[in-house]
Write a protein that holds these residues in place. Structure first.
Motif, short mmCIF file in Angstrom:
data_model
loop_
_atom_site.label_atom_id
_atom_site.label_comp_id
_atom_site.label_asym_id
_atom_site.label_seq_id
_atom_site.Cartn_x
_atom_site.Cartn_y
_atom_site.Cartn_z
N GLY A 126 0.78 -1.14 0.05
CA GLY A 126 -0.07 -0.03 0.19
C GLY A 126 0.74 1.32 0.06
O GLY A 126 0.33 2.33 0.29
N GLY A 127 2.05 1.22 -0.42
CA GLY A 127 2.94 2.37 -0.37
C GLY A 127 3.38 2.80 0.92
O GLY A 127 3.98 3.79 1.12
N ALA A 128 3.01 2.26 2.16
CA ALA A 128 3.36 2.62 3.28
C ALA A 128 4.52 1.70 4.13
O ALA A 128 4.58 0.61 3.93
CB ALA A 128 2.04 2.48 4.20
N LYS A 129 5.55 2.39 4.70
CA LYS A 129 6.53 1.98 5.41
C LYS A 129 6.13 1.52 6.87
O LYS A 129 5.24 2.15 7.47
CB LYS A 129 7.70 2.96 5.44
N PHE A 130 6.63 0.29 7.09
CA PHE A 130 6.39 0.05 8.81
C PHE A 130 7.48 0.78 9.37
O PHE A 130 8.55 1.35 8.95
CB PHE A 130 6.82 -1.36 8.54
N GLY A 131 7.06 1.10 10.79
CA GLY A 131 7.84 1.58 11.82
C GLY A 131 8.39 0.45 12.63
O GLY A 131 7.92 -0.63 12.59
N ILE A 136 6.76 -4.18 15.24
CA ILE A 136 6.73 -3.61 14.04
C ILE A 136 5.18 -2.90 13.95
O ILE A 136 4.21 -3.23 14.49
CB ILE A 136 6.21 -4.83 12.83
N LEU A 137 5.38 -1.70 13.46
CA LEU A 137 4.27 -0.60 13.65
C LEU A 137 3.67 -0.49 12.26
O LEU A 137 4.13 -0.16 10.97
CB LEU A 137 4.77 0.62 14.07
N ASP A 138 2.13 -0.49 12.23
CA ASP A 138 1.48 -0.25 10.94
C ASP A 138 1.29 1.11 10.88
O ASP A 138 0.37 1.75 11.86
CB ASP A 138 0.37 -1.06 10.80
N GLN A 139 1.76 1.88 10.11
CA GLN A 139 1.50 3.65 9.99
C GLN A 139 0.51 3.86 8.92
O GLN A 139 0.78 4.99 8.48
CB GLN A 139 2.90 4.25 9.80
N SER A 140 -0.07 2.82 8.41
CA SER A 140 -0.79 3.24 7.15
C SER A 140 -2.13 3.88 7.35
O SER A 140 -2.67 4.65 6.59
CB SER A 140 -1.16 1.86 6.34
N GLY A 141 -2.84 3.89 8.87
CA GLY A 141 -3.93 4.57 8.98
C GLY A 141 -3.81 5.61 9.85
O GLY A 141 -2.84 6.17 9.82
N GLY A 142 -4.86 6.15 10.37
CA GLY A 142 -4.98 7.37 11.06
C GLY A 142 -4.37 7.15 12.76
O GLY A 142 -3.61 8.04 13.21
N ILE A 191 -1.92 4.25 14.94
CA ILE A 191 -0.73 3.64 14.74
C ILE A 191 -0.81 2.40 15.44
O ILE A 191 -0.85 2.45 16.77
CB ILE A 191 0.75 4.17 14.77
N LEU A 192 -0.94 1.07 14.82
CA LEU A 192 -1.18 0.02 15.49
C LEU A 192 0.02 -0.91 15.60
O LEU A 192 0.92 -0.87 14.56
CB LEU A 192 -2.43 -0.84 14.95
N ILE A 193 0.20 -1.63 16.44
CA ILE A 193 1.35 -2.71 16.43
C ILE A 193 0.67 -3.88 15.43
O ILE A 193 -0.05 -4.58 15.79
CB ILE A 193 1.59 -3.31 17.96
N ALA A 194 1.64 -3.86 14.32
CA ALA A 194 1.18 -4.89 13.57
C ALA A 194 1.86 -6.34 13.91
O ALA A 194 1.36 -7.20 13.29
CB ALA A 194 1.73 -4.46 12.09
N ALA A 195 3.04 -6.46 14.46
CA ALA A 195 3.60 -7.60 14.52
C ALA A 195 4.73 -7.50 15.66
O ALA A 195 5.00 -6.52 16.00
CB ALA A 195 4.20 -8.12 13.39
N SER A 196 5.14 -8.76 16.31
CA SER A 196 6.32 -8.75 17.36
C SER A 196 7.13 -9.75 16.69
O SER A 196 6.66 -10.78 16.38
CB SER A 196 5.50 -9.08 18.65
N ILE A 197 8.32 -9.45 17.19
CA ILE A 197 9.43 -10.56 17.00
C ILE A 197 10.14 -11.00 18.46
O ILE A 197 10.84 -10.06 19.04
CB ILE A 197 10.38 -9.93 15.98
N PHE A 198 9.86 -12.09 18.81
CA PHE A 198 10.41 -12.42 20.06
C PHE A 198 11.64 -13.42 19.72
O PHE A 198 11.54 -14.38 18.91
CB PHE A 198 9.42 -13.29 20.95
N GLU A 199 12.52 -13.17 20.58
CA GLU A 199 13.68 -14.37 20.44
C GLU A 199 13.44 -15.49 21.57
O GLU A 199 13.25 -15.00 22.90
CB GLU A 199 15.04 -13.67 20.80
N LYS A 200 13.43 -16.47 21.28
CA LYS A 200 13.22 -17.43 22.18
C LYS A 200 14.32 -17.74 23.21
O LYS A 200 15.36 -17.48 22.72
CB LYS A 200 12.74 -18.83 21.53
#
Length: 362
Positions: free
Chosen positions: A145-150, A171-177, A179-188
């Motif tokens: 969608g042409g939007a960068k993740f934060g 990972i931050l979804d900055q595409s809308g009004g 900013i929601l957290i789109a994903a998390s990366i955990f190290e086991k």
């Protein structure tokens, strides 16, 4: 995605524009044919449904000797490149092959190499990272969608064994009004990654507790719960006035190959800390998932300023009802700029801005 207005502790309105910083390459030996800054490369909308495009995520070594943001250009402009930004350091990599029809893409550079493997959800992950002589892992998510993740870098550690640590990134979804957290990366704990993604329904709805969210614009009903969110806004556009809110409440992470579940609450507000003269090494929010295993079943629900542990969140690793381990979560607040000290006996410019927080030091 539901749109809502966020009112912080019923008195702070979060508005403004996000601010990006530009990092210079600190490593002259990495002069590779990289024409554009991959951290600013706009995803090509025509590739939204293609394996090619831009990807953003994180990369880390097992002992967190290296921990940074990973940007990948996978044919977005016909080139195949990657950049790691770790603090003030910037490492460049080129692809060993430009055949992106395969599900593995290998990168190499002066500081190491890594392979990215496509998974069933269209993410590229790697447990085969070598960065400055240290083994590690990485994960990146496709931007559309042409939007960068934060991205926000964080880490975890065990209270029982402070030497056990790992990455905990957002990972931050900055595409809308909003900013929601789109994903998390955990190290086991034993190495490798565990990913959580909002679009796959892997986040729980949490009680906002310290926040009021107004009304749903579609139904007019009062919003009493919310998915995880992160806000980074400037009012006005100066670093010391940035309003930064992190809220991931009532979350669980299941590990399919075992019976273990991790419960966690992460909450921090730069604006509340600034207005009350508080340091950033604390939890500011409403613990929900960890009330029982971490704080005890008799702990009253409420909005807490938890000092003393030096963390921004808490987690508990459970096997059924048995607690196996407990620890803290840190977000990277090193780039947060405190406001200048005020002249006079009070840190608060207006009594109306004061926030009542229960002092709860473990």
């Amino acid at each position: 995605m539901r749109k809502f207005a966020l009112l912080l502790f019923s008195s702070l309105l979060v508005t403004g524009c996000s601010e990006e910083s530009v990092l210079e390459d600190q490593n002259q030996q990495d002069v590779l044919p990289q024409i554009v800054d991959l951290s600013k490369m706009t995803p090509n909308p025509s590739l939204d449904n293609d394996i090619r495009g831009t990807y953003t995520g994180s990369i880390f070594t097992t002992g967190l000797e290296e921990h940074g943001i990973l940007y990948v250009n996978a044919g977005n402009d016909g080139k195949y490149q990657a950049t790691v930004v770790a603090g003030t350091d910037k490492y460049s990599f080129t692809a060993l092959s430009t055949d992106f029809d395969v599900e593995v893409l290998s990168f190499s550079g002066a500081h190491g190499n890594f392979d990215l493997v496509l998974d069933e959800h269209g993410r590229f992950v790697s447990d085969n990272v070598m960065l400055n002589g240290h083994e590690g892992s990485a994960a990146v998510f496709k931007e559309t969608g042409g939007a960068k993740f934060g991205i926000v870098l964080g880490s975890w550690f065990s209270f029982n064994d402070g030497t056990v640590t790992g990455a905990w990134d957002y990972i931050l979804d900055q595409s809308g009004g909003n900013i929601l957290i789109a994903a998390s990366i955990f190290e086991k704990p034993n190495g490798g990654t565990r990913l959580e993604q909002a679009s796959l329904g892997e986040y729980e709805i949490g009680t906002p507790g310290c926040y009021t969210f107004g009304t749903d614009p579609d139904t007019g009903e009062t919003i009493t719960d919310a998915p995880p969110f992160y806000i980074s806004e400037n009012i006005p556009a100066t670093p010391s006035d940035a309003q930064i809110e992190v809220y991931m409440i009532n979350q669980t992470v299941d590990f399919p190959v075992s019976t273990h579940t991790v419960l966690y609450d992460v909450a921090f507000s730069k604006s509340i800390a600034d207005q009350n003269g508080l340091s950033y090494d604390r939890f500011l929010g409403y613990p929900q998932a960890t009330i029982g295993p971490v704080f005890g079943s008799t702990a009253p629900a409420g909005c807490y300023n938890i000092a003393g542990d030096g963390v921004n969140g808490y987690w508990a690793r459970m096997d059924g009802l048995t607690m196996l381990d407990v620890g803290g979560v840190l977000i990277d607040t090193s780039t947060f700029v405190p406001p200048p000290p005020m002249i006079g006996p009070s840190q608060l410019s207006d009594a109306a801005d004061q926030v009542t927080l229960q002092e709860w030091t473990l």
